[in-house]
Design an enzyme around this catalytic site. Structure first.
Site, PDB file in Angstrom:
ATOM      1  N   LYS A  54       1.614   9.577  -5.597  1.00  0.00           N
ATOM      2  CA  LYS A  54       0.235   9.085  -5.514  1.00  0.00           C
ATOM      3  C   LYS A  54      -0.771  10.226  -5.666  1.00  0.00           C
ATOM      4  CE  LYS A  54      -2.944   7.243  -1.994  1.00  0.00           C
ATOM      5  NZ  LYS A  54      -3.043   6.725  -0.609  1.00  0.00           N
TER       6      LYS A  54
ATOM      7  N   ASP B 132      -0.034  -0.705  -4.973  1.00  0.00           N
ATOM      8  CA  ASP B 132      -1.307  -0.260  -5.548  1.00  0.00           C
ATOM      9  C   ASP B 132      -1.194   1.069  -6.278  1.00  0.00           C
ATOM     10  OD1 ASP B 132      -0.920   1.226  -3.216  1.00  0.00           O
ATOM     11  OD2 ASP B 132      -3.003   1.096  -2.571  1.00  0.00           O
ATOM     12  N   ASN B 133      -0.128   1.799  -6.065  1.00  0.00           N
ATOM     13  CA  ASN B 133       0.109   3.091  -6.729  1.00  0.00           C
ATOM     14  C   ASN B 133       1.463   3.601  -6.255  1.00  0.00           C
ATOM     15  OD1 ASN B 133      -2.579   3.764  -4.639  1.00  0.00           O
ATOM     16  ND2 ASN B 133      -0.550   4.492  -4.044  1.00  0.00           N
TER      17      ASN B 133
ATOM     18  N   ARG C 109      -7.601  -1.306  -6.687  1.00  0.00           N
ATOM     19  CA  ARG C 109      -8.140  -2.559  -6.153  1.00  0.00           C
ATOM     20  C   ARG C 109      -9.343  -3.032  -6.956  1.00  0.00           C
ATOM     21  NH1 ARG C 109      -5.505  -2.841  -0.958  1.00  0.00           N
ATOM     22  NH2 ARG C 109      -4.159  -1.005  -1.001  1.00  0.00           N
TER      23      ARG C 109
ATOM     24  N   HIS D 270       1.629   2.342   3.876  1.00  0.00           N
ATOM     25  CA  HIS D 270       0.670   3.452   3.956  1.00  0.00           C
ATOM     26  C   HIS D 270       0.738   4.119   5.329  1.00  0.00           C
ATOM     27  CE1 HIS D 270      -3.254   5.472   3.971  1.00  0.00           C
ATOM     28  NE2 HIS D 270      -3.446   5.137   2.710  1.00  0.00           N
TER      29      HIS D 270
ATOM     30  N   LYS E 291      -6.584  -4.978   3.561  1.00  0.00           N
ATOM     31  CA  LYS E 291      -7.411  -3.839   3.158  1.00  0.00           C
ATOM     32  C   LYS E 291      -8.301  -4.204   1.972  1.00  0.00           C
ATOM     33  CE  LYS E 291      -6.518   0.819   1.297  1.00  0.00           C
ATOM     34  NZ  LYS E 291      -5.493   1.878   1.247  1.00  0.00           N
TER      35      LYS E 291
ATOM     36  N   CYS F 231      -5.716   4.166  -4.184  1.00  0.00           N
ATOM     37  CA  CYS F 231      -5.972   2.810  -3.680  1.00  0.00           C
ATOM     38  C   CYS F 231      -7.172   2.080  -4.255  1.00  0.00           C
ATOM     39  CB  CYS F 231      -6.140   2.850  -2.163  1.00  0.00           C
ATOM     40  SG  CYS F 231      -5.499   4.271  -1.312  1.00  0.00           S
TER      41      CYS F 231
ATOM     42  N   ASP G 177       0.840  -1.193   0.000  1.00  0.00           N
ATOM     43  CA  ASP G 177       0.000   0.000   0.000  1.00  0.00           C
ATOM     44  C   ASP G 177       0.880   1.250   0.000  1.00  0.00           C
ATOM     45  OD1 ASP G 177      -2.214   1.621   0.144  1.00  0.00           O
ATOM     46  OD2 ASP G 177      -3.017   0.758   1.978  1.00  0.00           O
ATOM     47  N   ASP G 178       0.856   1.990  -1.109  1.00  0.00           N
ATOM     48  CA  ASP G 178       1.643   3.231  -1.234  1.00  0.00           C
ATOM     49  C   ASP G 178       3.147   2.992  -1.214  1.00  0.00           C
ATOM     50  OD1 ASP G 178      -0.851   4.406  -1.175  1.00  0.00           O
ATOM     51  OD2 ASP G 178      -0.481   5.655   0.585  1.00  0.00           O
TER      52      ASP G 178
ATOM     53  N   HIS H  82     -11.449  -1.971   0.931  1.00  0.00           N
ATOM     54  CA  HIS H  82     -11.657  -0.635   0.361  1.00  0.00           C
ATOM     55  C   HIS H  82     -12.532  -0.654  -0.890  1.00  0.00           C
ATOM     56  CE1 HIS H  82      -9.618   3.581  -0.240  1.00  0.00           C
ATOM     57  NE2 HIS H  82     -10.820   3.667   0.310  1.00  0.00           N
TER      58      HIS H  82
END
Length: 544
Positions: A388, A343-344, A73, A232, A142, A69, A31-32, A144
């Site tokens: 991001k 994810d990014n 996803r 994240h 996660k 995010c 994540d991130d 989301h």
């Protein structure tokens, strides 16, 4: 009757053997995580376990995602564009309080087709398709992609799930006095309370291992989705990780970035140490200046934040190591498809919350809540620009690794690929098929990515060929590209201005030189392609 019983038993045995021979699938989503934050992508951060997958598989240096995010996803789970899957914009940005995301609220978009704010019912899901094909499906981390019982992972194909439904939370259960946890966690669709010893990455990894089990001869192959919330924000790590990187970042942004670039060049991930321009102090979040212009106290705090960020990544890698060890112990490692990705890009904006103690000595602990900020993010994004939430390469390019089952062939790929490709890739590796209903475009969104398998096995020279067009839009930031050219705008916080800019990706993926005035004919052509894209997927443009 005896014959029928014997036939049934024989059929079940054959079926069990076929299931057991099918490869398992493990998707690990960070994540991130920034483009250069892994050792195998140039970082000084030690990530030997993730790197071991890279050294036995393929590193994609040209892998792309949406810039935040939940849109990513939704594409991962559905195999289609996020504007069609229900996350044309993040649900958070279509509420009245969207200003806290540096966006003008667009509540009028919420509920429109493709802007439902959750993974919509027109989207088939990867876990459901694999479940239909005999897989045991499980996830932890996660989600989301929806808050309601109908949109829970338990209703979208997962046999077992422990999910954070929200987009972010503290990594520990403990919160400062007076702060109430507003996030929701569910296990198999039922709301649960976090255990007292909860630390996100440790817990989610252990839960996945628990769901996989210890059977060395399982009756089903499994699909495990490990949706980690690290690195994240907030910057938080267990006590034994607090000082692992003490002093490593006292040299500052430029020195660390240069070392990464030199390592990336040595690894043949890039062709030169050319890097993106840094954001001016006036446009940088919190007007953070460059390293040499900071005070001694500012440098001390900035270095400490990066120490904690690096420790989060180290902890993540240690947990990937635990998962790999478990799979080896139960004799399932070799027969598993691994896909690791972010994810990014890394987070460069500030998302502060009141009520936390962010004093120097408390950074990284349970009651702190900090981010690395824009300058370290420029290091994480190296060699690319921005981060991001923007359409710049630093926002939409991410590290990605794929290790095929029963293969140890190492490769570095510059071929353009994207997150929508994961779904068809997994289908091909697992030899899974789609039910007839899923193949009906009047009922379900159709897969729009391409399988990587022919390319990875050397049967083709690229995944998308020489003449592809690819586009995306999120919250008004947008781009359209082919193999050579990228036409892009980043309107968020006016970081790049409202005008479209043209970059030569073959010679300037760092996006330092705008060629739009030099090549107006290419601008016009790509603008036409972008309009076609928006019409095809139903973009509600935030910039309008």
């Amino acid at each position: 009757m005896k014959f029928n019983k014997l036939a049934l038993i024989t059929s079940l045995l054959v079926s069990t053997q076929l299931f057991a021979q099918k490869p398992n699938v493990v998707i690990i989503l960070a994540d991130d995580l920034g483009y250069s934050d892994l050792g195998s992508f140039g970082s000084e951060i030690k990530t030997p376990n993730i790197d071991s997958l890279a050294h036995q598989g393929t590193r994609f240096t040209n892998y792309h995602t949406p810039s935040t995010c939940s849109p990513t996803r939704s594409e991962l789970m559905s195999g289609t564009d996020h504007h069609q899957a229900g996350l044309g914009a993040m649900a958070e940005t279509m509420r009245e309080d969207a200003a806290k995301f540096d966006l003008t609220p667009r509540p009028q978009f919420l509920g429109k087709p493709g802007y439902e704010g959750y993974l919509n019912t027109r989207s088939m899901t990867l876990p459901q398709v694999l479940k239909d094909n005999g897989y045991k499906t499980l996830m932890a981390g996660k989600w989301h992609l929806g808050y309601t019982p109908e949109t829970n992972p338990a209703k979208r194909g997962f046999d077992f799930s422990y999910a954070l439904l929200n987009g972010a939370d503290s990594h520990f259960k403990t919160l400062p006095n007076g702060i109430e946890r507003k996030t929701i966690y569910t296990e198999n669709g039922q709301k649960v309370e976090l255990p007292d010893n909860f630390y996100s990455t440790d817990f989610f990894t252990q839960k996945v291992i628990e769901y996989i089990g210890n059977d060395k001869k399982p009756s089903q192959p499994f699909f495990a989705y490990v949706a980690l919330t690290a690195p994240h924000w907030p910057l938080q790590v267990p006590t034994n990780y607090l000082n692992i990187y003490k002093g490593h970042y006292d040299q500052g942004y430029d020195a660390i970035k240069q070392k990464r670039l030199e390592k990336m060049l040595k690894l043949k991930l890039i062709n030169s140490t050319k890097t993106a321009n840094v954001v001016s102090k006036e446009l940088a979040p919190m007007n953070l200046d460059t390293w040499n212009n900071l005070t001694a106290e500012q440098k001390k705090i900035e270095a400490r934040k990066m120490e904690i960020y690096a420790a989060q990544i180290k902890n993540m890698d240690d947990n990937v190591g635990k998962l790999i060890k478990h799979l080896k112990n139960i004799k399932q490692y070799d027969n598993t498809l691994f896909i690791f990705m972010s994810d990014n890009g890394a987070e460069g904006f500030y998302r502060p919350l009141p009520g936390y103690d962010n004093s120097y000595n408390n950074l990284g602990k349970t009651k702190s809540y900090e981010l690395i900020g824009p300058r370290w993010t420029e290091v994480s994004s190296a060699p690319f620009s921005l981060w991001k939430g923007t359409a710049a390469e630093g926002g939409v390019s991410a590290p990605a690794i794929v290790k095929l089952p029963n293969s140890t062939t190492a490769k570095i790929s510059n071929s353009f690929v994207n997150v929508k490709d994961v779904f068809p890739t997994v289908l091909e590796v697992t030899q899974s098929s789609l039910k007839p209903d899923y193949q009906d475009p009047s009922k379900f969104n159709q897969l729009s990515g391409k399988s990587w398998i022919s390319y990875l096995k050397g049967k083709t020279n690229s995944v998308y060929g020489e003449n592809f067009i690819y586009a995306d839009e999120l919250h008004g930031d947008a781009y359209v590209r082919n193999k050579k050219w990228k036409l892009t705008r980043t309107i968020t916080k006016n970081l790049s201005g409202p005008d479209w800019k043209l970059y030569d990706l073959e010679n300037d993926r760092t996006e330092t030189t705008d060629l739009s005035k030099k090549h107006p004919e290419i601008v016009k052509q790509l603008q036409q392609e972008y309009v076609k894209y928006t019409q095809r997927v139903g973009v509600q443009d935030f910039a309008e």
